[in-house]
Design an enzyme around this catalytic site. Sequence first.
Site, PDB file in Angstrom:
ATOM      1  N   LEU A 106       0.852  -1.197   0.000  1.00  0.00           N
ATOM      2  CA  LEU A 106       0.000   0.000   0.000  1.00  0.00           C
ATOM      3  C   LEU A 106       0.889   1.248   0.000  1.00  0.00           C
ATOM      4  O   LEU A 106       1.577   1.525   0.982  1.00  0.00           O
ATOM      5  CB  LEU A 106      -0.906   0.006   1.233  1.00  0.00           C
ATOM      6  CG  LEU A 106      -1.735  -1.278   1.453  1.00  0.00           C
ATOM      7  CD1 LEU A 106      -2.630  -1.116   2.681  1.00  0.00           C
ATOM      8  CD2 LEU A 106      -2.567  -1.603   0.209  1.00  0.00           C
ATOM      9  N   ALA A 155      -0.157   4.418  -1.799  1.00  0.00           N
ATOM     10  CA  ALA A 155      -0.833   5.475  -2.557  1.00  0.00           C
ATOM     11  C   ALA A 155      -0.998   6.768  -1.768  1.00  0.00           C
ATOM     12  O   ALA A 155      -1.323   7.807  -2.328  1.00  0.00           O
ATOM     13  CB  ALA A 155      -2.198   4.980  -3.013  1.00  0.00           C
ATOM     14  N   ARG A 161       1.450  14.544   6.552  1.00  0.00           N
ATOM     15  CA  ARG A 161       2.239  15.011   7.707  1.00  0.00           C
ATOM     16  C   ARG A 161       3.726  15.155   7.397  1.00  0.00           C
ATOM     17  O   ARG A 161       4.483  15.707   8.180  1.00  0.00           O
ATOM     18  CB  ARG A 161       2.025  14.047   8.887  1.00  0.00           C
ATOM     19  CG  ARG A 161       0.669  14.190   9.530  1.00  0.00           C
ATOM     20  CD  ARG A 161       0.324  13.008  10.419  1.00  0.00           C
ATOM     21  NE  ARG A 161      -0.106  11.845   9.635  1.00  0.00           N
ATOM     22  CZ  ARG A 161      -0.442  10.656  10.163  1.00  0.00           C
ATOM     23  NH1 ARG A 161      -0.374  10.476  11.465  1.00  0.00           N
ATOM     24  NH2 ARG A 161      -0.823   9.663   9.382  1.00  0.00           N
ATOM     25  N   GLN A 183      -4.627   3.546  -7.402  1.00  0.00           N
ATOM     26  CA  GLN A 183      -5.824   3.831  -6.610  1.00  0.00           C
ATOM     27  C   GLN A 183      -6.218   5.268  -6.970  1.00  0.00           C
ATOM     28  O   GLN A 183      -5.473   6.208  -6.667  1.00  0.00           O
ATOM     29  CB  GLN A 183      -5.510   3.708  -5.111  1.00  0.00           C
ATOM     30  CG  GLN A 183      -6.714   3.901  -4.206  1.00  0.00           C
ATOM     31  CD  GLN A 183      -6.330   4.029  -2.737  1.00  0.00           C
ATOM     32  OE1 GLN A 183      -5.182   4.296  -2.405  1.00  0.00           O
ATOM     33  NE2 GLN A 183      -7.303   3.847  -1.847  1.00  0.00           N
ATOM     34  N   GLY A 189      -8.672   5.186   1.752  1.00  0.00           N
ATOM     35  CA  GLY A 189      -8.268   4.392   2.915  1.00  0.00           C
ATOM     36  C   GLY A 189      -7.581   3.092   2.519  1.00  0.00           C
ATOM     37  O   GLY A 189      -7.601   2.683   1.360  1.00  0.00           O
ATOM     38  N   ASN A 233      55.216  15.976 -10.391  1.00  0.00           N
ATOM     39  CA  ASN A 233      55.043  16.724  -9.153  1.00  0.00           C
ATOM     40  C   ASN A 233      54.426  18.078  -9.489  1.00  0.00           C
ATOM     41  O   ASN A 233      54.922  18.795 -10.358  1.00  0.00           O
ATOM     42  CB  ASN A 233      56.382  16.921  -8.440  1.00  0.00           C
ATOM     43  CG  ASN A 233      56.141  17.453  -7.031  1.00  0.00           C
ATOM     44  OD1 ASN A 233      55.838  16.702  -6.116  1.00  0.00           O
ATOM     45  ND2 ASN A 233      56.222  18.773  -6.874  1.00  0.00           N
ATOM     46  N   TYR A 263      39.133  27.755 -17.940  1.00  0.00           N
ATOM     47  CA  TYR A 263      37.902  28.395 -18.422  1.00  0.00           C
ATOM     48  C   TYR A 263      38.244  29.784 -18.936  1.00  0.00           C
ATOM     49  O   TYR A 263      38.799  30.616 -18.203  1.00  0.00           O
ATOM     50  CB  TYR A 263      36.929  28.472 -17.233  1.00  0.00           C
ATOM     51  CG  TYR A 263      35.560  29.003 -17.551  1.00  0.00           C
ATOM     52  CD1 TYR A 263      34.826  28.478 -18.614  1.00  0.00           C
ATOM     53  CD2 TYR A 263      34.979  30.013 -16.787  1.00  0.00           C
ATOM     54  CE1 TYR A 263      33.559  28.949 -18.903  1.00  0.00           C
ATOM     55  CE2 TYR A 263      33.704  30.485 -17.062  1.00  0.00           C
ATOM     56  CZ  TYR A 263      32.997  29.947 -18.122  1.00  0.00           C
ATOM     57  OH  TYR A 263      31.739  30.422 -18.390  1.00  0.00           O
ATOM     58  N   ARG A 301      57.765  34.690 -16.543  1.00  0.00           N
ATOM     59  CA  ARG A 301      57.555  35.634 -15.442  1.00  0.00           C
ATOM     60  C   ARG A 301      58.512  36.797 -15.661  1.00  0.00           C
ATOM     61  O   ARG A 301      59.522  36.653 -16.359  1.00  0.00           O
ATOM     62  CB  ARG A 301      57.796  34.955 -14.094  1.00  0.00           C
ATOM     63  CG  ARG A 301      59.231  34.529 -13.896  1.00  0.00           C
ATOM     64  CD  ARG A 301      59.446  33.745 -12.600  1.00  0.00           C
ATOM     65  NE  ARG A 301      60.852  33.423 -12.441  1.00  0.00           N
ATOM     66  CZ  ARG A 301      61.303  32.337 -11.827  1.00  0.00           C
ATOM     67  NH1 ARG A 301      60.460  31.459 -11.324  1.00  0.00           N
ATOM     68  NH2 ARG A 301      62.589  32.129 -11.721  1.00  0.00           N
TER      69      ARG A 301
HETATM   70  C1  UD1 Z   1      -2.107   2.199   9.533  1.00  0.00           C
HETATM   71  C2  UD1 Z   1      -3.131   1.272  10.172  1.00  0.00           C
HETATM   72  C3  UD1 Z   1      -2.856   1.185  11.667  1.00  0.00           C
HETATM   73  C4  UD1 Z   1      -1.448   0.690  11.906  1.00  0.00           C
HETATM   74  C5  UD1 Z   1      -0.427   1.564  11.176  1.00  0.00           C
HETATM   75  C6  UD1 Z   1       0.934   0.931  11.239  1.00  0.00           C
HETATM   76  C7  UD1 Z   1      -5.140   1.623   8.846  1.00  0.00           C
HETATM   77  C8  UD1 Z   1      -6.484   2.262   8.773  1.00  0.00           C
HETATM   78  N1  UD1 Z   1      -4.451   1.838   9.949  1.00  0.00           N
HETATM   79  O1  UD1 Z   1      -2.296   3.480  10.094  1.00  0.00           O
HETATM   80  O2  UD1 Z   1      -3.783   0.295  12.264  1.00  0.00           O
HETATM   81  O3  UD1 Z   1      -1.171   0.685  13.285  1.00  0.00           O
HETATM   82  O4  UD1 Z   1      -0.786   1.693   9.787  1.00  0.00           O
HETATM   83  O5  UD1 Z   1       1.884   1.790  10.696  1.00  0.00           O
HETATM   84  O6  UD1 Z   1      -4.761   0.913   7.927  1.00  0.00           O
HETATM   85  N2  UD1 Z   1      -2.538   4.109   1.806  1.00  0.00           N
HETATM   86  C9  UD1 Z   1      -2.991   3.882   0.519  1.00  0.00           C
HETATM   87  N3  UD1 Z   1      -4.226   4.362   0.162  1.00  0.00           N
HETATM   88  C10 UD1 Z   1      -5.021   5.030   1.024  1.00  0.00           C
HETATM   89  C11 UD1 Z   1      -4.563   5.259   2.349  1.00  0.00           C
HETATM   90  C12 UD1 Z   1      -3.319   4.778   2.693  1.00  0.00           C
HETATM   91  O7  UD1 Z   1      -2.303   3.285  -0.308  1.00  0.00           O
HETATM   92  O8  UD1 Z   1      -6.138   5.399   0.621  1.00  0.00           O
HETATM   93  C13 UD1 Z   1      -1.208   3.610   2.181  1.00  0.00           C
HETATM   94  C14 UD1 Z   1      -0.276   4.703   2.641  1.00  0.00           C
HETATM   95  O9  UD1 Z   1       0.482   5.196   1.544  1.00  0.00           O
HETATM   96  C15 UD1 Z   1       0.606   3.993   3.664  1.00  0.00           C
HETATM   97  C16 UD1 Z   1      -0.274   2.855   4.174  1.00  0.00           C
HETATM   98  O10 UD1 Z   1      -1.328   2.731   3.257  1.00  0.00           O
HETATM   99  O11 UD1 Z   1       1.766   3.473   3.057  1.00  0.00           O
HETATM  100  C17 UD1 Z   1      -0.815   3.145   5.576  1.00  0.00           C
HETATM  101  O12 UD1 Z   1      -1.583   4.319   5.526  1.00  0.00           O
HETATM  102  P1  UD1 Z   1      -1.468   5.449   6.652  1.00  0.00           P
HETATM  103  O13 UD1 Z   1      -2.407   6.530   6.313  1.00  0.00           O
HETATM  104  O14 UD1 Z   1      -0.058   5.798   6.890  1.00  0.00           O
HETATM  105  O15 UD1 Z   1      -2.054   4.636   7.898  1.00  0.00           O
HETATM  106  P2  UD1 Z   1      -1.760   4.868   9.437  1.00  0.00           P
HETATM  107  O16 UD1 Z   1      -2.669   5.925   9.940  1.00  0.00           O
HETATM  108  O17 UD1 Z   1      -0.336   4.999   9.698  1.00  0.00           O
END
Ligand code: UD1
Length: 469
Positions: free
Chosen positions: A13, A15, A20, A83, A88, A390, A400, A453
């Site tokens: 995952l 996307a 932050r 995605q 989420g 040397n 240049y 020189r």
């Molecule tokens: C997520 C978990 C949390 C866990 C934590 C560990 C969820 C809802 N929560 O939280 O339980 O403790 O990771 O680090 O999964 N991403 C997508 N598409 C989206 C949203 C996110 O690809 O629509 C990817 C993000 O790029 C990231 C990963 O999913 O690499 C996790 O997403 P992030 O928003 O960082 O979740 P956390 O709030 O850290």
Amino acid sequence: MTGSERPLTAVVLAAGEGTRMKSSTPKVLHKLCGRQMILWVLEALEPLGCDQVIVVAGHGADEVAEVIEELAPRELPVVIVEQAERRGTGDATSVALAYLDETDPEGESDILVVNGDGPVITSETLAELVVMHTTVGTSATILSARLDDPTGYGRIVRDSDGGVTKIVEEADCGPEEAAINEVNAGFYCFDRPQLGSSLELIAPDNAQGEQYLPDAVKLLVDSGKLVEAFEAPADEVLGVNSRSDLAKAESILRARINQFHMAEGVTMVDPESTYVDAEVSMGQDVVLLPNTHLQGETSIGDHCEIGPDVRIVDSVVGPRSCVTYSVVREATLAHDVTVGPFASIRPGVRIEAGVHIGTSVELKNTSVGEGSKVPHLAYLGDAEIGADVNVGAGTITCNYDGEAKHRTVVEDGARIGSDTMLVAPVTVGRDAYTAAGSAITIDVPEGSLGVARAKQRNVDGWVARKRRG
Ligand code: UD1
Ligand code: CA
């Protein structure tokens, strides 16, 4: 590595925007020890022998795809799916499953879902997760960890018998749940059909209005399926959400890299202040002194001593060489070379064996032949310096002319007098000399002395006359 008979598909995952991070770079492309976050995750997956790795990209998808295509481990069967909207982690996983359903509708596999922002996970732990999943035969096995400070992570809720019942995200936690220190690491193994049917039921009814993948756990448990948690070491589960997390993850990875090299026979006088990138290779009995930064694709030969205060980037340093208080970038140093203190070795430099480059010397796009010395205060740019030459203190190639760069050639055995200006294009022939303080504008033939020189004259009694007024 997992020894499983069942095919394994990994879903990464990646996307999310990483709001932050406050960055124009997609979160998973931020670098740790010189390697992009997503590549750390893919490297960890590589030994597992996945049949397919589906990366879900979204924010900055083109950039992410470019990095993966160029730099991901060659053997890894990666495909990238997009995605369209970040709804989420549940939705992101659905996008990967939709791809699978289209390309391999009948396929039976376990699905290992991996957060792309977890660069400190190791292959060993992922393999153990998969092994536990396949041997116990659960519908889902989640990777958990016990953290002193669980802030920011989803909490794992268990029933009175200790069985996992659900995962609650921080934003949705009541005070009791918030006090749980067992967290969801963001790595899961699912049975494919079970995952598919629970994803269809995940609703965005939570504080963030997102489809949470961890909600699959509650859905599975509620329908009578078995879900287990496998506990990972606390230093493998850091999810990177901010620059502060990025620094923490980098320090974990740096310590691992340093441990690896020390185990292979490298001395680090102070590992805490030794910064070695992921792609760096080193021979045996290398000594790294404090504040050494070895970056990019750098290799250091046996018995080198590097540091203190050295930065070497994308360079090759041959055996028994010594670099101190200096910067070396995109350069090649043969064996038994000494550089520094305070030298700047810029791109395109090739230094042959036994060469000494000394104090406050700058080299750019220049080759220096075997056994030559440039001991102090010199600038050599676009030059070809032969063997056993040397170069006196204060020598400068005037390469240049304000519009174009020109080459300087100094042939084998030549002696360049202190404070020589070599006005390029110009050649100093074999065994030739230049007189100190010369501005050499025309070629000096082999075996000759070039003098350019003003002739000195001494004025007798000048001081006494001046003092009399
Ligand atoms: C997520 C978990 C949390 C866990 C934590 C560990 C969820 C809802 N929560 O939280 O339980 O403790 O990771 O680090 O999964 N991403 C997508 N598409 C989206 C949203 C996110 O690809 O629509 C990817 C993000 O790029 C990231 C990963 O999913 O690499 C996790 O997403 P992030 O928003 O960082 O979740 P956390 O709030 O850290
Ligand atoms: Ca995260």
